[in-house]
Scaffold this active site. Structure first.
Site, PDB file in Angstrom:
ATOM      1  N   ASP A  20       0.829  -1.205   0.000  1.00 44.07           N
ATOM      2  CA  ASP A  20       0.000   0.000   0.000  1.00 44.07           C
ATOM      3  C   ASP A  20       0.867   1.260   0.000  1.00 44.07           C
ATOM      4  O   ASP A  20       1.989   1.247   0.519  1.00 44.07           O
ATOM      5  CB  ASP A  20      -0.923  -0.016   1.229  1.00 44.07           C
ATOM      6  CG  ASP A  20      -2.103   0.936   1.087  1.00 44.07           C
ATOM      7  OD1 ASP A  20      -2.335   1.456  -0.020  1.00 44.07           O
ATOM      8  OD2 ASP A  20      -2.799   1.164   2.100  1.00 44.07           O
ATOM      9  N   HIS A  37       2.365   3.277  -8.958  1.00 47.99           N
ATOM     10  CA  HIS A  37       2.214   1.828  -9.156  1.00 47.99           C
ATOM     11  C   HIS A  37       3.411   1.269  -9.923  1.00 47.99           C
ATOM     12  O   HIS A  37       3.945   0.213  -9.597  1.00 47.99           O
ATOM     13  CB  HIS A  37       0.920   1.524  -9.918  1.00 47.99           C
ATOM     14  CG  HIS A  37      -0.320   1.988  -9.213  1.00 47.99           C
ATOM     15  ND1 HIS A  37      -0.562   1.692  -7.881  1.00 47.99           N
ATOM     16  CD2 HIS A  37      -1.389   2.709  -9.626  1.00 47.99           C
ATOM     17  CE1 HIS A  37      -1.728   2.236  -7.526  1.00 47.99           C
ATOM     18  NE2 HIS A  37      -2.246   2.851  -8.564  1.00 47.99           N
ATOM     19  N   LEU A 131      10.289 -20.937  -4.412  1.00 46.84           N
ATOM     20  CA  LEU A 131       9.403 -20.001  -3.712  1.00 46.84           C
ATOM     21  C   LEU A 131       8.050 -20.038  -4.416  1.00 46.84           C
ATOM     22  O   LEU A 131       7.989 -19.993  -5.644  1.00 46.84           O
ATOM     23  CB  LEU A 131       9.964 -18.571  -3.783  1.00 46.84           C
ATOM     24  CG  LEU A 131       9.062 -17.469  -3.214  1.00 46.84           C
ATOM     25  CD1 LEU A 131       9.095 -17.467  -1.688  1.00 46.84           C
ATOM     26  CD2 LEU A 131       9.469 -16.089  -3.737  1.00 46.84           C
TER      27      LEU A 131
HETATM   28  C1  IPE Z   1      -5.539  -2.659  -0.201  1.00 54.70           C
HETATM   29  O1  IPE Z   1      -5.154  -1.333  -0.347  1.00 54.70           O
HETATM   30  C2  IPE Z   1      -5.479  -3.356  -1.519  1.00 54.70           C
HETATM   31  C3  IPE Z   1      -4.137  -3.553  -2.068  1.00 54.70           C
HETATM   32  C4  IPE Z   1      -3.028  -3.223  -1.495  1.00 54.70           C
HETATM   33  C5  IPE Z   1      -4.078  -4.199  -3.343  1.00 54.70           C
HETATM   34  P1  IPE Z   1      -6.243  -0.163  -0.509  1.00 54.70           P
HETATM   35  O2  IPE Z   1      -5.467   1.085  -0.625  1.00 54.70           O
HETATM   36  O3  IPE Z   1      -7.169  -0.497  -1.612  1.00 54.70           O
HETATM   37  O4  IPE Z   1      -7.025  -0.271   0.870  1.00 54.70           O
HETATM   38  P2  IPE Z   1      -7.915   0.815   1.611  1.00 54.70           P
HETATM   39  O5  IPE Z   1      -8.949   1.275   0.648  1.00 54.70           O
HETATM   40  O6  IPE Z   1      -7.008   1.932   2.014  1.00 54.70           O
HETATM   41  O7  IPE Z   1      -8.465   0.088   2.800  1.00 54.70           O
HETATM   42  C1  IPE Z   2      -1.577   0.269  -3.342  1.00 56.22           C
HETATM   43  O1  IPE Z   2      -1.384   1.642  -3.432  1.00 56.22           O
HETATM   44  C2  IPE Z   2      -1.826  -0.364  -4.692  1.00 56.22           C
HETATM   45  C3  IPE Z   2      -3.231  -0.719  -4.944  1.00 56.22           C
HETATM   46  C4  IPE Z   2      -4.179  -0.664  -4.055  1.00 56.22           C
HETATM   47  C5  IPE Z   2      -3.572  -1.153  -6.274  1.00 56.22           C
HETATM   48  P1  IPE Z   2      -2.583   2.672  -3.408  1.00 56.22           P
HETATM   49  O2  IPE Z   2      -2.977   2.965  -4.817  1.00 56.22           O
HETATM   50  O3  IPE Z   2      -3.677   2.194  -2.552  1.00 56.22           O
HETATM   51  O4  IPE Z   2      -1.862   3.938  -2.770  1.00 56.22           O
HETATM   52  P2  IPE Z   2      -2.470   4.970  -1.715  1.00 56.22           P
HETATM   53  O5  IPE Z   2      -3.045   4.174  -0.588  1.00 56.22           O
HETATM   54  O6  IPE Z   2      -3.509   5.757  -2.434  1.00 56.22           O
HETATM   55  O7  IPE Z   2      -1.303   5.789  -1.297  1.00 56.22           O
HETATM   56 MG    MG Z   3      -4.086   2.440  -0.572  1.00 60.05          MG
END
Ligand code: IPE
Ligand code: IPE
Ligand code: MG
Length: 242
Positions: A20, A37, A131
């Site tokens: 995240d 990303h 792995l």
């Molecule tokens: C969780 O992250 C999903 C992934 C890391 C793929 P999100 O960014 O979507 O989660 P919330 O919305 O903050 O809970």
């Molecule tokens: C995690 O990063 C990747 C996915 C959920 C696909 P985010 O896109 O949720 O990044 P933040 O949480 O907005 O910083």
């Molecule tokens: Mg996120």
């Protein structure tokens, strides 16, 4: 750090990571979210290598949740094409590293190109055993449990088992993670302290490690720090310490 990890003893057999913070990493730099990303792909490479070096057996990465389908369509498209790009770029390397890739989730929702790329990656790595890399894509834990319940109901209806045979093992066997041990260590990056519908069944007794580091900044070093922290935990599983 690797030497310290080895001396310390127990290595987590299975590490799961909620990757995240890509969006915040991009925002800090005034970049569009998809570049966050993209930058996160390097971290994926790092943790795969780090997991192999440390002797971890299973690495589970949460890449795209069922709820993430509610994001703007441009971001979803960017993520899907990044998935294809990751597979195209890393497939050979992963195969050579001895990684067996599994893709877990509701794959019917992927674009045909992304689904085809995933199927190919699974096929070319199927005989590897260094792995297991579980990529969770279009995944939601509650949906996974609902699916298991439907499969069980169908087995009972068809007379293949009775309701009394439904036990924890019967459920676990119908989850996407069938055949892999439960995570010992669950890492979430970017400082958020929630599970966001990830592996709810499987993390029942996982040790939790919440890192403030945004995913694109997460490197081997951070993975090894998490393992060292894990090694200092007292896992009791409801019992008392001897
Ligand atoms: C969780 O992250 C999903 C992934 C890391 C793929 P999100 O960014 O979507 O989660 P919330 O919305 O903050 O809970
Ligand atoms: C995690 O990063 C990747 C996915 C959920 C696909 P985010 O896109 O949720 O990044 P933040 O949480 O907005 O910083
Ligand atoms: Mg996120």
């Amino acid at each position: 750090m690797l030497a310290r990890i080895r001396e310390n003893g127990a290595i987590p057999r299975h590490i799961a990571i909620i990757m995240d913070g890509n969006g915040r990493w991009a925002r800090e730099r005034n970049l569009p979210r998809p570049l966050g990303h993209r930058s996160g792909m390097k971290s994926v490479r790092e943790v795969v290598e780090g997991a192999i070096e440390a002797g971890v057996e299973v690495l589970s990465l949460f890449a795209f949740s069922q709820e993430n389908w509610q994001r703007p369509v441009t971001e979803i498209q960017a993520l899907m094409s990044l998935l294809e790009e990751y597979i195209a770029r890393e497939a050979e390397e992963l195969a050579q590293q001895g990684v067996r890739v599994q893709v877990l989730g509701d794959l019917a929702r992927l674009t045909p190109a992304a689904a085809a790329a995933a199927a190919k990656l699974i096929a070319i790595t199927v005989h590897n055993d260094k792995l297991v890399l579980n990529l969770f894509i279009s995944y939601g834990s509650r949906a996974e449990i609902v699916r298991a319940a439907q499969l069980l109901a169908e087995d009972v209806r068809a007379g293949r088992m009775s309701a009394a045979d439904v036990d924890e093992e019967a459920i676990a066997e119908r989850l996407y993670t069938v055949g892999v041990p439960d995570p010992d260590l669950l890492i979430r990056t970017s400082g958020e302290q929630r599970l966001s519908n990830f592996m709810l069944w499987q993390v029942a007794y996982a040790e939790l490690y919440m890192s403030p580091v945004l995913w694109p900044n997460f490197r081997r070093q951070e993975l090894f720090e998490a393992i060292l922290d894990f090694q200092s935990r007292d896992r009791r599983f409801g019992r008392v310490t001897a």
